[in-house]
Design an enzyme around this catalytic site. Structure first.
Site, PDB file in Angstrom:
ATOM      1  N   GLU A  27      58.582 -77.692  82.404  1.00 22.78           N
ATOM      2  CA  GLU A  27      58.904 -78.247  83.733  1.00 22.78           C
ATOM      3  C   GLU A  27      57.850 -79.199  84.268  1.00 22.78           C
ATOM      4  OE1 GLU A  27      59.420 -75.040  82.971  1.00 22.78           O
ATOM      5  OE2 GLU A  27      61.566 -74.707  83.317  1.00 22.78           O
ATOM      6  N   HIS A  31      62.938 -64.961  89.214  1.00 19.17           N
ATOM      7  CA  HIS A  31      64.071 -65.884  89.136  1.00 19.17           C
ATOM      8  C   HIS A  31      64.860 -65.985  90.438  1.00 19.17           C
ATOM      9  CE1 HIS A  31      63.151 -65.666  84.936  1.00 19.17           C
ATOM     10  NE2 HIS A  31      64.208 -66.346  84.555  1.00 19.17           N
TER      11      HIS A  31
END
Lengths: 324, 357
Positions: free
Chosen positions: A60, A129
């Site tokens: 990322e 998450h």
């Protein structure tokens, strides 16, 4: 009008913008050949090919930063994060590079990038998450933050975000991807910074964004049916820029407000709204402003308990009744 | 020493032969301008005329001037916080750079960036980045945009030896190699990541650039005190990037005379005075290139003194410019945050962007 899922609405927006502007490129993990981890980009690679749909490694910081660099030269990357939770490994790129380079250059450059993906709890995937970072990112001048609650808003806001010349953090919700709403067949855009009154009411203002808007709408139905309370529901749609006027107009009418969010309460979006309302509509208030947020702990895994951790209609109703 | 992939170009032997006498004088002048600009800025920093940090480039000038001298209209530059040398080498004026250090409205970033954040997009110079290694994904992105637009250029992305252990840098190397991006990462290895020597901060076999092997990327390592050598070796990588869109990792060994920043109180504790003096006396890039040009009879000692004098005068004039320049207005604090707001577009008409009550 067609009935589209939130997911299809996002996909249609991407498809239309890819066709409209050759500089739009969708970059992220599994966005191309895999058709998207949540199938938002399904079919787009087949339709538009390798140049416009780019699979990345799990990296990322690398691909978010790459998108930022490419946007400085005029590309309009739409970076998909499989989860907004994963943005935390790219935080330096988002905050210091996307958010600050325009300022630090004295306005010599701009970063027309969209970073999008789901930012929600409620799917039993544990704390790592389930982050909802809209308050973190809205705290950074230079970034814009958008959180649509419906398919209609998702499409119109995403198209606008892609055309925007500043970095837009676009926060979706996996629990909404499969939900359907009416979406016009013709092109439309929704400006950033324009809230939407999703339900008109006269007794209390419920102010929310993202999925919490739907929670408020359900709460409003029950309040009307069971308690004869007519709640107005204001959907912020974008957090920054923030449509304070629609919020204040609603509160001036109803004289009561509850702010609802799926994020955590401390330094949350609700805290900002309470500050704004008390400052700009203090004399119009007949009761303290209520807040409903996720219970203030990391997201719990246990499925029945996670439901209790997130705001639900019942908690909104309890807060409304407490203030009435 | 090692170039894993051979250059597709032939320019290694000819790139310096193409230089005219005027070119060579300009290159020397550029190095002197950087040296004198920074020494002058140090003087005024110590007088309390500027804030924050001041990371000086003195000793490394042949790297910025040599590498950037190879670039054309399609090539781009991005670097870290030790950015004054690169800024002047791309053609930014001493005035705008000095004024930025003084925090003035006439600074290259209107006084909003400071020493570590010089930008000049019109010269394809994309900063000036303060977070160690944070610019390396951006360098990949600039190269990505060039490739996407079919522009036959490259991006030189500079970093220090301390940055090679940042995750973002490794992610960038992987992306650059995977996507075949025309980016050249240039590790300016001055031996110290702040006060920690190379041996105490990095695990490596023969060199830092050798890490490129793991990414199947071309690499090279060489000493950066001789501007001709810097041009020779860097041009191979630039050629590769322009013609085949392949990335390269270069390690250019160099030395900084001052501390990590002027605020580095231990600048002479983690290394010896003898070491510093050895570089200043025997490896100084300005002296080495001056000597080469004297031998080639491109110029005389008097010419060099004139170049030096002119650089000092230009730096002093830049100080005068900076001192006379106005500060940014308080209202400027809220400009240059959002493009849409600055340009008063339709998009900016909705909602509040700032929350100052």
């Amino acid at each position: 009008m067609a009935l589209l899922t939130y997911r299809e609405a996002l996909r249609t927006a991407l498809d239309e913008e890819i066709l409209r502007d050759e500089n739009v490129v969708v970059i992220g993990e599994e966005v191309a050949q895999y058709n998207g981890a949540y199938k938002v980009t399904e079919g787009l690679w087949a339709a538009h090919g390798d140049k416009r749909l780019v699979d990345t490694p799990i990296s990322e910081a690398g691909f978010v930063g790459m998108g930022i660099g490419a946007s400085m030269l005029g590309l309009r990357p739409v970076i998909e994060l499989m989860f907004w939770s994963f943005a935390y490994v790219a935080f330096d790129q988002i905050v210091n590079n996307a958010g600050c380079v325009r300022y630090m250059s004295g306005g010599l450059l701009n970063v027309p990038i969209v970073i999008r993906g789901p930012a929600n709890g409620g799917t039993n995937v544990g704390a790592t998450h389930s982050h909802t970072p809209e308050n973190l990112l809205a705290n950074m001048p230079g970034l814009k933050v958008v959180a649509p609650a419906t398919a209609y808003d998702a499409k119109g806001l995403l198209k606008t975000s892609i055309r925007d010349n500043d970095p837009v953090m676009f926060m979706e919700n996996t629990l909404l991807y499969g939900e359907k709403w009416e979406v016009p067949d013709t092109e439309y855009l929704i400006p950033l910074g324009q809230a939407d009154v999703k339900r008109v009411g006269r007794d209390i203002s419920l102010i929310a964004h993202g999925r919490a808007v739907l929670t408020c709408l359900k709460a409003a139905e029950l309040l009307a049916a069971e308690h004869d309370i007519d709640a107005e529901v204001v959907d912020l749609r974008s957090i920054r820029p923030l449509d304070e006027e629609t919020v204040i107009t609603s509160v001036r009418k109803t004289h009561r407000a509850v702010v609802v969010e799926e994020g955590k309460p401390f330094c949350g979006i609700g805290a900002q709204l309470v500050s704004t309302i008390q400052e700009k509509a203090f004399d119009d208030l007949d009761a303290p402003i209520g807040r409903v947020a996720s219970l203030d702990a990391p997201a719990i895994y246990s499925p029945p308990l996670e439901k209790r951790q997130l705001p639900d209609p019942q908690r909104v109703i309890e807060k409304v009744l407490h203030l009435s | 020493m090692h170039t894993v992939l051979q250059s597709p170009g032939e320019s290694r032997s000819t790139i310096n032969e193409q230089l005219t006498k005027a070119d060579k004088i300009r290159l020397l002048r550029d190095m002197y301008r950087i040296r004198r600009f920074e020494q002058t800025s140090l003087k005024y920093y110590n007088l309390g005329r500027m804030g924050g940090f001041l990371h000086l480039y003195s000793g490394q000038e042949a790297v910025a001037v040599g590498t950037i001298s190879l670039l054309g209209e399609n090539d781009h530059v991005i670097t870290a916080y030790r950015d004054h040398g690169h800024a002047l080498a791309v053609g930014m004026s001493m005035n705008e750079c000095m004024a930025e250090l003084f925090g003035k409205a006439t600074g290259c970033s209107k006084g909003k960036g400071g020493s570590m954040h010089f930008f000049a997009p019109d010269k394809r110079y994309w900063g000036g980045h303060g977070i160690v290694g944070g610019q390396t994904p951006l360098g990949a992105g600039i190269a990505y945009a060039l490739k996407y637009k079919n522009i036959p250029g490259c991006c030189l992305c500079y970093l220090g030896d301390g940055a090679i252990n940042q995750g973002a840098f490794h992610e960038s190397l992987n992306l650059a190699a995977l996507f075949q991006l025309p980016v050249i990462y240039i590790i300016e290895n001055n031996g110290y990541s702040m006060g920690t020597s190379q041996k105490r901060s990095s695990a490596y076999k023969s060199s830092l650039a050798e890490r490129a092997e793991a990414y199947n990327m071309a690499w090279d390592v060489f000493i950066g005190e001789d501007l001709y050598e810097v041009r020779n070796r860097t041009n191979i990588a630039i050629d590769r990037a322009r013609k085949t869109q392949q990335p390269t990792l270069l390690e250019i060994q160099t030395y900084r005379y001052y501390g990590h920043s002027v605020a580095d109180a231990n600048a002479k504790k983690y290394r010896t005075s003898e070491e510093i003096d050895d570089y200043k006396n025997n490896h100084d890039p300005l002296q080495i290139f001056s000597k080469a040009l004297l031998q080639e009879e491109v110029l005389t000692q008097a010419d060099i003194q004139e170049i030096d004098k002119a650089a000092k005068e230009e730096a002093n004039a830049a100080v005068a410019f900076a001192e006379e320049s106005p500060l940014p207005e308080e209202s400027d604090i809220l400009n240059d945050v959002y493009w849409e707001v600055d340009n008063q577009t339709e998009a900016a008409k909705h909602g509040y962007y700032f929350f100052n009550n």
